[in-house]
Design a protein around this motif. Structure first.
Motif, PDB file in Angstrom:
ATOM      1  N   GLN A   1       0.805  -1.211   0.000  1.00 16.59           N
ATOM      2  CA  GLN A   1       0.000   0.000   0.000  1.00 16.59           C
ATOM      3  C   GLN A   1       0.847   1.274   0.000  1.00 16.59           C
ATOM      4  OE1 GLN A   1      -2.901  -0.173   3.152  1.00 16.59           O
ATOM      5  NE2 GLN A   1      -3.750  -2.107   2.437  1.00 16.59           N
ATOM      6  N   TYR A   2       2.123   1.098  -0.186  1.00 19.90           N
ATOM      7  CA  TYR A   2       3.032   2.234  -0.158  1.00 19.90           C
ATOM      8  C   TYR A   2       3.726   2.432  -1.497  1.00 19.90           C
ATOM      9  CZ  TYR A   2       2.722   3.104   4.845  1.00 19.90           C
ATOM     10  OH  TYR A   2       2.284   3.452   6.094  1.00 19.90           O
TER      11      TYR A   2
ATOM     12  N   SER B   1       2.394   2.211  -5.637  1.00 19.59           N
ATOM     13  CA  SER B   1       2.202   1.051  -4.777  1.00 19.59           C
ATOM     14  C   SER B   1       1.892  -0.220  -5.558  1.00 19.59           C
ATOM     15  CB  SER B   1       1.095   1.322  -3.763  1.00 19.59           C
ATOM     16  OG  SER B   1      -0.106   1.688  -4.422  1.00 19.59           O
TER      17      SER B   1
ATOM     18  N   ASN C   1       2.971   6.519   2.044  1.00 20.89           N
ATOM     19  CA  ASN C   1       1.645   5.906   1.948  1.00 20.89           C
ATOM     20  C   ASN C   1       0.806   6.601   0.881  1.00 20.89           C
ATOM     21  OD1 ASN C   1       1.021   8.278   3.301  1.00 20.89           O
ATOM     22  ND2 ASN C   1      -0.343   7.307   4.769  1.00 20.89           N
ATOM     23  N   ARG C   2      -0.305   5.976   0.535  1.00 20.38           N
ATOM     24  CA  ARG C   2      -1.123   6.471  -0.574  1.00 20.38           C
ATOM     25  C   ARG C   2      -1.731   7.834  -0.297  1.00 20.38           C
ATOM     26  NH1 ARG C   2      -4.233   0.732  -1.806  1.00 20.38           N
ATOM     27  NH2 ARG C   2      -2.539  -0.300  -2.934  1.00 20.38           N
TER      28      ARG C   2
ATOM     29  N   ASP D   1       5.692   8.779   5.758  1.00 15.23           N
ATOM     30  CA  ASP D   1       6.787   8.175   5.004  1.00 15.23           C
ATOM     31  C   ASP D   1       7.873   7.672   5.947  1.00 15.23           C
ATOM     32  OD1 ASP D   1       9.066  10.785   3.882  1.00 15.23           O
ATOM     33  OD2 ASP D   1       7.794  10.705   5.659  1.00 15.23           O
TER      34      ASP D   1
END
Length: 117
Positions: A30-31, A52, A99-100, A105
């Motif tokens: 998811q990153y 991601s 992350n999205r 971070d």
């Protein structure tokens, strides 16, 4: 949370190295993942990034055509294949996870790459 880079070292101009960044402690898939580098006396600069899902990859102009970024979500690892290395690629290379939502971070400790004859 950990990001552990490896694969750095001393290489002659024109040579190759492959950096790895192993992630743990967060949902890796998811990153977005990025590579940065910092040369002595210079600011940290972005090198390459991958979304991601791995569907979109971008490179700094200085490395485009020479570096290849890949990720293996099954191994929670990203790689930076660096070919045709130049002395100006000498730097500490850092792995970054974002992350999205672009709100969190993480950074690795860095791995030294030295290109010299």
């Amino acid at each position: 949370v950990q990001l552990v880079e490896s694969g750095g070292g001393l290489v002659q101009p024109g040579g190759s190295l492959r950096l790895s960044c192993a992630a743990s402690g967060f949902t890796f898939s998811q990153y977005h993942m990025r590579w940065y580098r910092q040369a002595p006396g210079k600011e940290r600069e972005w090198v390459a990034g991958m979304t991601s899902a791995g569907g979109n990859t971008n490179y700094a102009d200085s490395v485009k055509g020479r570096f290849t970024f890949s990720r293996d979500n099954a191994k929670n690892t990203v790689y930076l294949q660096m070919n045709t290395l130049k002395p100006e690629d000498t730097a500490v290379y850092y792995c970054n996870a974002l992350n999205r939502r672009l709100t969190v971070d993480y950074w690795g400790q860095g791995t030294q790459v030295t290109v010299s004859s």
